[in-house]
Design a protein around this motif. Sequence first.
Motif, PDB file in Angstrom:
ATOM      1  N   ALA A 132       1.164  -1.140   0.027  1.00  0.00           N
ATOM      2  CA  ALA A 132       0.013   0.072  -0.006  1.00  0.00           C
ATOM      3  C   ALA A 132       0.882   1.250  -0.030  1.00  0.00           C
ATOM      4  CB  ALA A 132      -0.961   0.016   1.378  1.00  0.00           C
ATOM      5  N   GLU A 133       0.827   1.892  -1.093  1.00  0.00           N
ATOM      6  CA  GLU A 133       1.452   3.221  -1.343  1.00  0.00           C
ATOM      7  C   GLU A 133       1.045   4.350  -0.236  1.00  0.00           C
ATOM      8  OE1 GLU A 133       2.179   4.096  -5.407  1.00  0.00           O
ATOM      9  OE2 GLU A 133       3.477   2.260  -5.569  1.00  0.00           O
ATOM     10  N   THR A 134      -0.244   4.233   0.209  1.00  0.00           N
ATOM     11  CA  THR A 134      -0.775   5.058   0.820  1.00  0.00           C
ATOM     12  C   THR A 134      -0.247   5.202   2.455  1.00  0.00           C
ATOM     13  OG1 THR A 134      -2.588   3.742   1.261  1.00  0.00           O
ATOM     14  CG2 THR A 134      -2.824   5.353  -0.709  1.00  0.00           C
ATOM     15  N   CYS A 135       0.365   4.014   2.692  1.00  0.00           N
ATOM     16  CA  CYS A 135       0.981   3.972   4.101  1.00  0.00           C
ATOM     17  C   CYS A 135       1.907   4.952   4.462  1.00  0.00           C
ATOM     18  CB  CYS A 135       1.488   2.574   4.433  1.00  0.00           C
ATOM     19  SG  CYS A 135       2.134   2.315   5.942  1.00  0.00           S
ATOM     20  N   ILE A 136       1.614   5.807   5.465  1.00  0.00           N
ATOM     21  CA  ILE A 136       2.825   6.641   5.849  1.00  0.00           C
ATOM     22  C   ILE A 136       3.679   6.323   7.101  1.00  0.00           C
ATOM     23  CG2 ILE A 136       1.661   8.834   4.836  1.00  0.00           C
ATOM     24  CD1 ILE A 136       0.363   9.113   7.574  1.00  0.00           C
ATOM     25  N   GLY A 137       3.314   5.005   7.472  1.00  0.00           N
ATOM     26  CA  GLY A 137       4.429   4.414   8.577  1.00  0.00           C
ATOM     27  C   GLY A 137       3.991   5.313   9.986  1.00  0.00           C
ATOM     28  N   CYS A 138       2.721   5.797  10.127  1.00  0.00           N
ATOM     29  CA  CYS A 138       2.454   6.501  11.340  1.00  0.00           C
ATOM     30  C   CYS A 138       2.219   5.639  12.484  1.00  0.00           C
ATOM     31  CB  CYS A 138       1.205   7.296  11.001  1.00  0.00           C
ATOM     32  SG  CYS A 138      -0.434   6.296  10.950  1.00  0.00           S
ATOM     33  N   GLY A 139       2.258   4.216  12.288  1.00  0.00           N
ATOM     34  CA  GLY A 139       2.132   3.464  13.501  1.00  0.00           C
ATOM     35  C   GLY A 139       0.707   3.266  14.068  1.00  0.00           C
ATOM     36  N   ALA A 140      -0.264   3.845  13.734  1.00  0.00           N
ATOM     37  CA  ALA A 140      -1.735   4.324  14.251  1.00  0.00           C
ATOM     38  C   ALA A 140      -1.967   2.545  14.467  1.00  0.00           C
ATOM     39  CB  ALA A 140      -2.568   5.123  13.553  1.00  0.00           C
ATOM     40  N   CYS A 141      -1.928   1.695  13.476  1.00  0.00           N
ATOM     41  CA  CYS A 141      -2.488   0.601  13.483  1.00  0.00           C
ATOM     42  C   CYS A 141      -1.725  -0.252  14.654  1.00  0.00           C
ATOM     43  CB  CYS A 141      -2.407  -0.015  12.059  1.00  0.00           C
ATOM     44  SG  CYS A 141      -0.591   0.050  11.592  1.00  0.00           S
ATOM     45  N   CYS A 155      -3.682  -1.898  18.140  1.00  0.00           N
ATOM     46  CA  CYS A 155      -3.858  -3.361  17.906  1.00  0.00           C
ATOM     47  C   CYS A 155      -3.727  -3.965  19.468  1.00  0.00           C
ATOM     48  CB  CYS A 155      -2.554  -3.994  17.308  1.00  0.00           C
ATOM     49  SG  CYS A 155      -2.368  -5.678  17.160  1.00  0.00           S
ATOM     50  N   PRO A 156      -4.856  -4.613  19.822  1.00  0.00           N
ATOM     51  CA  PRO A 156      -5.098  -5.125  21.332  1.00  0.00           C
ATOM     52  C   PRO A 156      -4.255  -6.346  21.499  1.00  0.00           C
ATOM     53  CG  PRO A 156      -6.809  -6.043  20.073  1.00  0.00           C
ATOM     54  CD  PRO A 156      -5.932  -5.020  19.065  1.00  0.00           C
ATOM     55  N   THR A 157      -3.533  -7.064  20.515  1.00  0.00           N
ATOM     56  CA  THR A 157      -2.700  -8.212  20.740  1.00  0.00           C
ATOM     57  C   THR A 157      -1.297  -7.924  20.448  1.00  0.00           C
ATOM     58  OG1 THR A 157      -3.321  -9.049  18.656  1.00  0.00           O
ATOM     59  CG2 THR A 157      -4.746  -9.714  20.560  1.00  0.00           C
ATOM     60  N   LYS A 158      -1.072  -6.824  20.076  1.00  0.00           N
ATOM     61  CA  LYS A 158       0.547  -6.333  19.647  1.00  0.00           C
ATOM     62  C   LYS A 158       0.856  -6.996  18.503  1.00  0.00           C
ATOM     63  CE  LYS A 158       0.056  -3.115  22.362  1.00  0.00           C
ATOM     64  NZ  LYS A 158      -0.550  -1.898  21.970  1.00  0.00           N
ATOM     65  N   THR A 159       0.024  -7.575  17.583  1.00  0.00           N
ATOM     66  CA  THR A 159       0.463  -8.407  16.450  1.00  0.00           C
ATOM     67  C   THR A 159       1.025  -7.414  15.501  1.00  0.00           C
ATOM     68  OG1 THR A 159      -1.639  -9.579  16.838  1.00  0.00           O
ATOM     69  CG2 THR A 159      -0.442  -9.703  14.567  1.00  0.00           C
ATOM     70  N   ILE A 160       0.760  -6.272  15.292  1.00  0.00           N
ATOM     71  CA  ILE A 160       1.362  -5.081  14.296  1.00  0.00           C
ATOM     72  C   ILE A 160       2.315  -4.441  15.415  1.00  0.00           C
ATOM     73  CG2 ILE A 160       1.146  -3.453  12.880  1.00  0.00           C
ATOM     74  CD1 ILE A 160      -1.548  -4.145  12.363  1.00  0.00           C
ATOM     75  N   THR A 161       3.548  -4.278  14.864  1.00  0.00           N
ATOM     76  CA  THR A 161       4.509  -3.532  15.739  1.00  0.00           C
ATOM     77  C   THR A 161       4.691  -2.420  14.851  1.00  0.00           C
ATOM     78  OG1 THR A 161       6.379  -4.649  14.433  1.00  0.00           O
ATOM     79  CG2 THR A 161       5.301  -5.586  16.757  1.00  0.00           C
ATOM     80  N   VAL A 162       5.494  -1.171  15.613  1.00  0.00           N
ATOM     81  CA  VAL A 162       5.789  -0.041  14.715  1.00  0.00           C
ATOM     82  C   VAL A 162       7.009  -0.212  13.748  1.00  0.00           C
ATOM     83  CG1 VAL A 162       6.866   2.247  15.079  1.00  0.00           C
ATOM     84  CG2 VAL A 162       5.125   1.511  16.802  1.00  0.00           C
ATOM     85  N   GLU A 163       7.770  -1.133  14.352  1.00  0.00           N
ATOM     86  CA  GLU A 163       9.022  -1.443  13.488  1.00  0.00           C
ATOM     87  C   GLU A 163       8.722  -2.142  12.247  1.00  0.00           C
ATOM     88  OE1 GLU A 163       8.615  -2.615  16.758  1.00  0.00           O
ATOM     89  OE2 GLU A 163       9.802  -1.139  17.370  1.00  0.00           O
TER      90      GLU A 163
END
Length: 198
Positions: free
Chosen positions: A174-183, A187-195
């Motif tokens: 997704a080119e629209t992703c700006i890497g803001c880390g909101a997702c 995330c309640p299970t910390k499946t997605i990490t900022v890194e």
Amino acid sequence: MVTVKINGTEHQFEEGMTVLEAARSVGISIPTLCYNEYLKPYGGCRVCLIEQVGRPTLVPSCTTQIFDGLEVITESDRITASRRFVLELLLARCPGSEKLQKLAKEHGVDYDDPDSLDTVGKYLLTRAPKRGETNCILCGLCVRVCQEVTLRHALSISNRGIDRKVSPPFLRYAETCIGCGACAYVCPTKTITVEEVS
Ligand code: FES
């Protein structure tokens, strides 16, 4: 104002609230996993189910709007059994989630203590071929924050049935992703990490 009876006691609330919001505003606790006050309720996790008097099935408190004369019950044997069942299913999918482990233990479900599990939980514990492979419970919070708050639409839920998963739309980068880390933040299970997203 509307009058709503919760657990046998009448309360007055502003119109437009959900049962979850109304209950919390008078100090009644209802557990949630996929609820975030800044996002549209989604009703995905089914942890917040309650009884609406007059309806045969349990309903999610996070998506049920209050109305004058509504009567609900937030604690009963039926609700407890339902929450335990849902938590056992979620925990079997993502046993590594600390948030989920804590919530499950509060409801007497502990995968480290098989005696705490009912028949379904024991069965899931013995088979659970995917234990530990993913912590995603498909609650959709990451997708909603990306669509409703950051307005990037860089995430979606793709596929169907057991193949459902969170991914960029059409499974492409997704080119629209700006890497803001909101997702990652929601995330309640910390499946997605900022890194992972930066
Ligand atoms: S918090 Fe209501 S269904 Fe998840």
